[in-house]
Scaffold this active site. Structure first.
Site, mmCIF file in Angstrom:
data_model
loop_
_atom_site.group_PDB
_atom_site.id
_atom_site.type_symbol
_atom_site.label_atom_id
_atom_site.label_comp_id
_atom_site.label_asym_id
_atom_site.label_seq_id
_atom_site.Cartn_x
_atom_site.Cartn_y
_atom_site.Cartn_z
ATOM 1 N N ARG A 240 0.816 -1.223 0.000
ATOM 2 C CA ARG A 240 0.000 0.000 0.000
ATOM 3 C C ARG A 240 0.848 1.271 0.000
ATOM 4 N NH1 ARG A 240 -5.241 -1.705 1.263
ATOM 5 N NH2 ARG A 240 -5.840 0.174 0.195
ATOM 6 N N TYR B 279 -15.767 -10.219 -0.357
ATOM 7 C CA TYR B 279 -16.373 -8.909 -0.671
ATOM 8 C C TYR B 279 -17.611 -9.055 -1.546
ATOM 9 C CZ TYR B 279 -12.533 -6.219 1.372
ATOM 10 O OH TYR B 279 -11.636 -5.659 2.250
ATOM 11 N N ARG C 114 -5.277 12.777 -6.479
ATOM 12 C CA ARG C 114 -6.598 12.235 -6.157
ATOM 13 C C ARG C 114 -7.653 13.357 -6.143
ATOM 14 N NH1 ARG C 114 -10.636 10.823 -4.548
ATOM 15 N NH2 ARG C 114 -11.265 9.289 -3.010
ATOM 16 N N ASP D 206 -6.850 -1.629 -7.563
ATOM 17 C CA ASP D 206 -7.440 -2.215 -6.357
ATOM 18 C C ASP D 206 -7.785 -3.672 -6.650
ATOM 19 O OD1 ASP D 206 -8.384 -1.096 -3.584
ATOM 20 O OD2 ASP D 206 -9.813 -2.633 -4.169
ATOM 21 N N ARG E 256 -2.446 7.233 -0.354
ATOM 22 C CA ARG E 256 -2.831 7.458 1.043
ATOM 23 C C ARG E 256 -1.803 8.198 1.886
ATOM 24 N NH1 ARG E 256 -5.558 2.272 3.612
ATOM 25 N NH2 ARG E 256 -3.460 1.446 3.481
#
Ligand code: CP3
Length: 343
Positions: free
Chosen positions: A26, A153, A39, A76, A30
């Site tokens: 990751r 999911y 973003r 993702d 972020r």
């Protein structure tokens, strides 16, 4: 294009290297203000994932800004359900949400095995751009979710502490579960092959929700599908990261993969003993350790490097880096690895 920095690939082959390679799960996104800036120019996370030029840009940011030894493509794991006909949304500060879920035969009938060139061309295209732009500076990691984690999911519809609806299906409709898992597996193999075709130098499979299954279910509903993927990918090395799959570590030894990722609860010496000498290990500093002061981060990182030893080891965290970690703490982790020498 030959790689200028192929430390990671040489380590995976078991060669002796001048130092331990390092990257972070990751790392793209972020934590970096530079990611936030990109973003904020786009309307959503999904738009960023689906815009190859911008996805390529944020993939390369941690290589330039943090000095890691690999780039991981910005995407993702949930692009697979979408390409199978089950679209997701990313709710700001909350996470993924599926407006429709898979609970019945009828839901299952609406799905297809993903046609990558038709429905998922954007990530391979982003890899092509990253490879061009990087010009061999570091290898590029492609990735996908493990079938069990994707299944979780698709059935649950959101993130969950228990994934109880997904786990219920394993007890009540094992036949349906296997059908769905096989469709996800076929889609994932095609997707990883497209990423490799586009230039991915290695691929990683994330089984983030491995740890919520009892060992017998993990053995039955997750490992066989991961094994299929490993067998199908023969042209580049494969890494399997199954968070919390302690009981299944001995079975992972026989997977046709080169590297096993360890989470931070796994004992390093024990894992090496169980996995044996023929695979590379990756991990496993507690991501929360990066909240500590610089001296503590240095010490914990050095202890980790000494515990894994010089060969067949890739430094990483035991799971993805947390979004509110100070990038300077991440740099401290990376620089400690790069400066470390085994005596
Ligand atoms: O590693 C990288 O830097 C590459 C990019 C990457 C993302 N997701 C981008 C992302 C990777 C490898 C993933 C994998 C992923 N996605 C996993 C497996 C790894 C893990 O953490 O266990 C899982 C379970 C997901 C599903 C997912 N995506 C969740 C639960 C969330 C919300 C919470 C979170 O982690 O932020 C996402 C969103 C997501 N995926 C973001 C990013 C950068 C944050 C959203 C944003 O920037 O708006």
């Amino acid at each position: 294009m030959p790689l200028k920095n192929d430390l990671l690939l040489r380590t995976i082959r078991g060669e002796q290297t001048e130092r331990t390679p390092v990257w972070l799960m990751r790392q793209a996104g972020r934590i970096l203000p530079e990611y936030r800036a990109v973003r904020d120019e786009l309307s959503s996370f999904i738009e960023l994932v689906q815009t190859p030029e911008r996805a390529a840009e944020v993939t390369i940011q941690p290589v330039d800004l943090l000095g890691v030894d690999a780039a991981i493509i910005f995407s993702d794991i949930l692009v697979i359900p979408e390409a199978m006909g089950l679209p997701y949304e990313m709710v700001e500060n909350k996470g993924p949400y599926f407006p429709q879920t898979i609970r019945t035969e009828n839901d299952l009938k609406k799905l297809r095995v993903a046609d990558i060139s038709e429905n998922l061309a954007y990530t391979p295209e982003a890899i092509r751009l990253v490879k061009q732009e990087l010009d061999g500076r570091v290898p590029v990691i492609g990735f996908a979710g493990a079938p069990w984690t994707i299944f979780a999911y698709m059935v649950e519809g959101t993130g969950s502490k228990t994934f109880s609806k997904a786990r219920a299906m394993l007890y009540n409709r094992a036949d349906m579960a296997h059908q769905l898992l096989q469709m996800i597996t076929d889609s994932t193999i095609a997707y990883l092959k497209a990423q490799i075709q586009a230039g991915a130098d290695l691929v990683q499979i994330f089984d983030s929700w491995a740890g919520i299954l009892p060992a017998a279910h993990y053995h039955h509903f997750s490992l066989p599908y991961i094994a299929q993927i490993c067998k199908a990918i023969t042209s580049v090395p494969v890494t399997v990261f199954a968070k919390g799959a302690y009981a299944s570590l001995p079975d992972m030894r026989s997977l046709a993969c080169q590297t096993i990722g360890l989470d931070w609860n796994m004992d390093i010496a024990e894992a090496r003993k169980v996995i044996g000498p023929d695979k590379t290990l990756q991990g496993n500093l507690d991501p929360a350790a990066l909240y500590a002061d610089f001296a503590t981060i240095k010490k914990l990182t050095t202890d980790m490097l000494n515990a894994f030893g010089p060969r067949r080891y890739i430094a990483n965290l035991g799971h993805g880096v947390y979004p509110d970690i100070d990038p300077d703490k991440v740099r401290c982790f990376i620089d400690t690895v790069k400066e470390h020498r085994h005596h």
